[in-house]
Scaffold this motif. Sequence first.
Motif, PDB file in Angstrom:
ATOM      1  N   LYS A   1     -67.866  31.343  12.573  1.00 37.39           N
ATOM      2  CA  LYS A   1     -67.363  32.720  12.554  1.00 37.39           C
ATOM      3  C   LYS A   1     -65.838  32.786  12.615  1.00 37.39           C
ATOM      4  N   TYR A   2     -65.234  31.889  13.376  1.00 41.63           N
ATOM      5  CA  TYR A   2     -63.791  31.960  13.568  1.00 41.63           C
ATOM      6  C   TYR A   2     -63.028  31.255  12.457  1.00 41.63           C
ATOM      7  N   THR A   3     -63.144  31.790  11.227  1.00 44.80           N
ATOM      8  CA  THR A   3     -62.390  31.266  10.102  1.00 44.80           C
ATOM      9  C   THR A   3     -61.620  32.430   9.498  1.00 44.80           C
TER      10      THR A   3
ATOM     11  N   GLU B   1     -54.760  34.095  24.153  1.00 44.59           N
ATOM     12  CA  GLU B   1     -54.823  35.166  23.161  1.00 44.59           C
ATOM     13  C   GLU B   1     -56.085  34.995  22.324  1.00 44.59           C
ATOM     14  N   CYS B   2     -56.859  36.066  22.212  1.00 51.89           N
ATOM     15  CA  CYS B   2     -58.025  36.056  21.334  1.00 51.89           C
ATOM     16  C   CYS B   2     -57.520  35.962  19.897  1.00 51.89           C
ATOM     17  N   ALA B   3     -58.211  35.147  19.090  1.00 49.38           N
ATOM     18  CA  ALA B   3     -57.805  34.987  17.687  1.00 49.38           C
ATOM     19  C   ALA B   3     -57.838  36.331  16.950  1.00 49.38           C
ATOM     20  N   ALA B   4     -58.636  37.266  17.447  1.00 53.19           N
ATOM     21  CA  ALA B   4     -58.780  38.575  16.800  1.00 53.19           C
ATOM     22  C   ALA B   4     -57.735  39.591  17.264  1.00 53.19           C
TER      23      ALA B   4
ATOM     24  N   GLU C   1     -60.842  41.441  28.848  1.00 45.50           N
ATOM     25  CA  GLU C   1     -62.112  40.708  28.895  1.00 45.50           C
ATOM     26  C   GLU C   1     -62.728  40.671  27.514  1.00 45.50           C
ATOM     27  N   ARG C   2     -63.224  39.502  27.184  1.00 41.51           N
ATOM     28  CA  ARG C   2     -63.974  39.372  25.943  1.00 41.51           C
ATOM     29  C   ARG C   2     -65.181  38.525  26.279  1.00 41.51           C
ATOM     30  N   HIS C   3     -66.362  39.111  26.157  1.00 46.31           N
ATOM     31  CA  HIS C   3     -67.566  38.299  26.343  1.00 46.31           C
ATOM     32  C   HIS C   3     -68.673  38.729  25.410  1.00 46.31           C
TER      33      HIS C   3
ATOM     34  N   GLY D   1     -58.341  31.930  21.949  1.00 46.83           N
ATOM     35  CA  GLY D   1     -59.079  32.247  23.167  1.00 46.83           C
ATOM     36  C   GLY D   1     -60.550  31.872  23.157  1.00 46.83           C
ATOM     37  N   ASN D   2     -61.176  31.880  21.979  1.00 41.16           N
ATOM     38  CA  ASN D   2     -62.631  31.627  21.960  1.00 41.16           C
ATOM     39  C   ASN D   2     -62.988  30.204  22.386  1.00 41.16           C
ATOM     40  N   MET D   3     -61.980  29.298  22.399  1.00 42.20           N
ATOM     41  CA  MET D   3     -62.262  27.925  22.829  1.00 42.20           C
ATOM     42  C   MET D   3     -62.241  27.788  24.349  1.00 42.20           C
TER      43      MET D   3
END
Length: 421
Positions: free
Chosen positions: A276-278, A150-153, A104-106, A251-253
């Motif tokens: 932020k996602y760069t 997959e989360c970019a992080a 989970e990512r929120h 994933g953030n999209m």
Amino acid sequence: MMKKDNFQQARRRWLKRSVAIGGAAASASALGATSESLITEVQDWNRYLGDGVDANPYGMPSKFEGEAIRRDVAWLTADAKSSVNFTPLHKLEGIITPNGLCFERHHGGIAQIAPQDHRFMINGLVDTPLVFTMEDLKRFPRHNQVYFLECAANSGMEWRGAQLNGCQFTHGMVHNVMYTGVMLKDILAEAGVKTNGKWLLPEGADPSHMTRSIPIEKAMDDCLVVFAMNGEALRPEQGYPLRLVVPGWEGNMWVKWLRRIEVGDQPWHHREETSKYTDLLADGRARRFTWTMDVKSVITNPSPQAPINHGRGRTVLSGLAWSGHGRVERVDVSIDGGRNWHTARIDGPSLSKSVHRFYYEFDWDGRELFLQSRAIDEKRHIQPTKQALRAARGENSIYHNNAIQTWYINTDGSAENVEIS
Ligand code: MTE
Ligand code: CO
């Protein structure tokens, strides 16, 4: 023909032999070598009646599987409501992540939304702005697709060196689910996108008001608006009752608790989450709009949380591979830190933008090992070494680390996250 009185003797000899070869071929233990009482004596579960069918209206895993849980890393985030936990990859088989184990990512906690109170709106550069109920959405043609998220992080803590000890923590910001939903392009067609409508801004109904800019081409290709995962309704933590699925992209999209999509003529880069996602490069420039998740793999067993505990002999190495560019074509495995590579066996469905399960069976001689896996996708992208990735991107990045992971196996079978050069 064997005479009956010779039989016992011969059988004893055979048992001895199978103990000797037990390590190499099959790994069953000969009768007599282990706790025989488990076979010869009646056990409690064999004697007393168990729970009835009314004990668990919604089934739970066996009480002996308590280790198969999501875990978080306390020092990574200050607040559980803007946080992340990790999929226990080392406890999974096959390719599907069970709903209760999806990481989970929120950014604003889990929104609890009654489906009858949920509304989904399309506005902006469309002929007819529309508002849908969940019932309305379920009247579009439905599609079932398995995709990884997959989360970019994911693996972001590993850029500068080996850090977290376990594939759950190094690679566990990924899950793989069969989604049921409707094509975003079908919904957009209903609203009628104007010719200057080039970008979408999906928005979540949670307090984080998560928004992302998505080019219209992707929306018209394979994006889904989904209400079910692995055959049942979405879990609250995965965006119940509605989420966006953006196959192969970061994933953030994949906006959860999806309540609105605005159509615009340009990306909304002024928004905080977008900027932020760069990926920051060594020279201070940043990579932006790096949406596709590159080809990647990880050995899940053995690994630091799943050491070799059976001693020498036959060992089943297993892992996962995926690529946002399509199918995984091949996975190579090395047990000597990349000196020699062996083609692993991919088993189970090989689906585009879905994880693949691979195996490599070998006889462990009890020596130290350096385990690595390297995936190659259908577009011929090859998973890079950490050195190659750093040479290309520097060390300031957090996002999009798809480098080859190394596990060191000690002579006692324990495993550790290491880097080799
Ligand atoms: N959507 C909303 N509404 N709010 C969020 O905080 N987090 C995003 C994305 N969608 C987020 C969101 C991020 S960064 C990721 S990696 C994925 O959801 C995580 O999806 P999951 O919780 O199903 O693993
Ligand atoms: Co994320």
